[in-house]
Write a protein that holds these residues in place. Structure first.
Motif, mmCIF file in Angstrom:
data_model
loop_
_atom_site.group_PDB
_atom_site.id
_atom_site.type_symbol
_atom_site.label_atom_id
_atom_site.label_comp_id
_atom_site.label_asym_id
_atom_site.label_seq_id
_atom_site.Cartn_x
_atom_site.Cartn_y
_atom_site.Cartn_z
ATOM 1 N N PRO A 75 0.839 -1.203 0.000
ATOM 2 C CA PRO A 75 0.000 0.000 0.000
ATOM 3 C C PRO A 75 0.870 1.248 0.000
ATOM 4 O O PRO A 75 2.051 1.203 0.332
ATOM 5 N N SER A 76 0.267 2.360 -0.386
ATOM 6 C CA SER A 76 1.009 3.615 -0.310
ATOM 7 C C SER A 76 1.240 3.979 1.148
ATOM 8 O O SER A 76 0.569 3.481 2.060
ATOM 9 N N TRP A 77 2.239 4.838 1.350
ATOM 10 C CA TRP A 77 2.520 5.241 2.734
ATOM 11 C C TRP A 77 1.330 5.993 3.337
ATOM 12 O O TRP A 77 1.023 5.836 4.524
ATOM 13 N N GLU A 78 0.634 6.772 2.529
ATOM 14 C CA GLU A 78 -0.508 7.521 3.057
ATOM 15 C C GLU A 78 -1.604 6.571 3.549
ATOM 16 O O GLU A 78 -2.189 6.783 4.625
ATOM 17 N N THR A 79 -1.897 5.517 2.750
ATOM 18 C CA THR A 79 -2.912 4.545 3.182
ATOM 19 C C THR A 79 -2.457 3.823 4.445
ATOM 20 O O THR A 79 -3.238 3.619 5.388
ATOM 21 N N THR A 80 -1.173 3.437 4.469
ATOM 22 C CA THR A 80 -0.647 2.747 5.653
ATOM 23 C C THR A 80 -0.755 3.641 6.888
ATOM 24 O O THR A 80 -1.148 3.194 7.979
ATOM 25 N N TRP A 81 -0.415 4.912 6.731
ATOM 26 C CA TRP A 81 -0.447 5.816 7.888
ATOM 27 C C TRP A 81 -1.875 6.038 8.387
ATOM 28 O O TRP A 81 -2.117 6.074 9.597
ATOM 29 N N GLU A 82 -2.837 6.169 7.489
ATOM 30 C CA GLU A 82 -4.220 6.341 7.929
ATOM 31 C C GLU A 82 -4.720 5.096 8.651
ATOM 32 O O GLU A 82 -5.459 5.182 9.632
ATOM 33 N N PHE A 83 -4.314 3.912 8.168
ATOM 34 C CA PHE A 83 -4.666 2.655 8.831
ATOM 35 C C PHE A 83 -4.131 2.662 10.261
ATOM 36 O O PHE A 83 -4.841 2.327 11.222
ATOM 37 N N VAL A 84 -2.859 3.061 10.405
ATOM 38 C CA VAL A 84 -2.208 3.018 11.715
ATOM 39 C C VAL A 84 -2.694 4.158 12.607
ATOM 40 O O VAL A 84 -2.907 3.984 13.813
#
Length: 347
Positions: A75-84
């Motif tokens: 996943p993109s870093w933005e998607t990963t960060w929103e998940f976390v």
């Protein structure tokens, strides 16, 4: 009321029925990242992806969050960060900066872990919604039909206004990162120069003492000049020695008109090789003999026998013939030597 296997609990949005299969963390770096996302999701109470995208306020769509947890693509870093963020920071109350650094490291590890780490298409628009869920006027809820059973997508009124923030921008590098690396390089170079300078000073200080303590070698004795014997140049010396009359010595009596062979033995007493030499008759007598006879080549120190065929006179008398050594042109050689001769009596 009995719910269908694909329905969700009210309030939590938790899906009933078969749960998604977790990725194997040992199958690759992307799967390991997805496994860690699953663990974080369980620690935060295991909310559904729809709740994370709507009620918890993740700036990413439900499908993007679910794809990040499947572990098939990075996943993109933005998607990963929103998940976390919505789980670790908003729900579990952890420090945002610390969580961001930790998960950025996890994401970088997955991104550079190998060819299997395929990046998610960051330009995908996850904010698309089914037209059947939207009213023709665009007003939320007015003409919208409810989502079909089993659909986890949030309703238009619960959709995040920004959709999935799948930006292609990376986190900007730290402003002081380049300067700090340059500073470290400069410090290392300065340390190396300082060590080299100290070593040079130390060597220059020690060498004089080492040179003084070194045992001095005894002075080499002069080698006397070697006098080689001087060989004087060889001066050609031509000489001969008469050794004997081999046949018909002086005073021998021969019969008139007979032929015989007179032989002398002569030695080369000089240092000249005799070549192209002759024994040439010097006078005429009643006895007949050839004008000259050839002498075979003779090396210095060797002896040679010279034979002349003679015919005695027809009448009695004395026969004495002289011979001298000459070259091929008849020039006499060995001028200091007397001629050799034949001296017989004819009777």
């Amino acid at each position: 009321m009995t719910q269908s296997p694909g329905s969700q609990d009210e309030g939590t949005g938790a899906r009933r029925g078969r749960r998604p299969v977790r990725p194997d963390p040992g199958s690759g770096p992307v799967a390991l990242l997805a496994h860690r996302l699953w663990e974080l999701k369980e620690q935060a109470g295991d909310p559904s992806f729809a709740d994370m995208a709507s009620r918890l306020g993740a700036a990413a769509s439900k499908s993007s969050l679910a794809a990040a947890a499947r572990g098939s693509t990075l996943p993109s870093w933005e998607t990963t960060w929103e998940f976390v963020r919505v789980l670790a920071v908003d729900r579990l109350g952890r420090d945002a900066d610390e969580v961001r650094r930790e998960w950025r490291a996890y994401w970088e590890e997955a991104a550079h872990g190998g060819p299997a780490a395929r990046r998610e298409n960051t330009t995908r628009d996850d904010t698309r919604r089914d037209d059947t869920h939207m009213s023709t006027s665009g007003a939320p809820g007015a003409g919208a039909s409810p989502p079909p059973p089993g659909d986890d997508r949030p309703s238009p009124e619960n959709a995040h206004p920004y959709g999935d923030r799948a930006s292609t921008e990376e986190d900007p590098p730290s402003p002081g990162g380049g300067r700090s690396r340059r500073g470290r390089r400069a410090a290392v170079l300065a340390a190396i120069c300082a060590v080299a300078g100290a070593a040079a000073v130390l060597i220059g200080w020690i060498l004089p003492y080492v040179a003084d303590d070194a045992p001095s070698e005894p002075a080499a004795r002069p080698t006397p000049p070697i006098s080689l014997p001087i060989t004087p140049p060889i001066t050609p010396h031509d000489d001969s020695v008469f050794e004997q009359d081999v046949t018909y010595p002086d005073g021998t009596v021969v019969q008139p008109g007979t032929s015989f062979d007179k032989t002398w033995r002569i030695r080369n007493a000089g240092n000249v090789h005799w070549q192209d030499r002759y024994l040439t008759r010097m006078n005429d007598t009643p006895c007949k003999a050839p004008k000259r006879v050839a002498i075979v080549p003779v090396l210095p120190g060797e002896s040679v026998d010279i034979t002349v065929r003679v015919r005695a006179a027809d009448s009695p008398g004395r026969c004495k013939i002289f011979w001298k050594m000459t070259d091929e042109h008849g020039t006499p050689l060995l001028a200091a030597k007397k001629p050799i001769f034949l001296d017989v009596s004819v009777a």
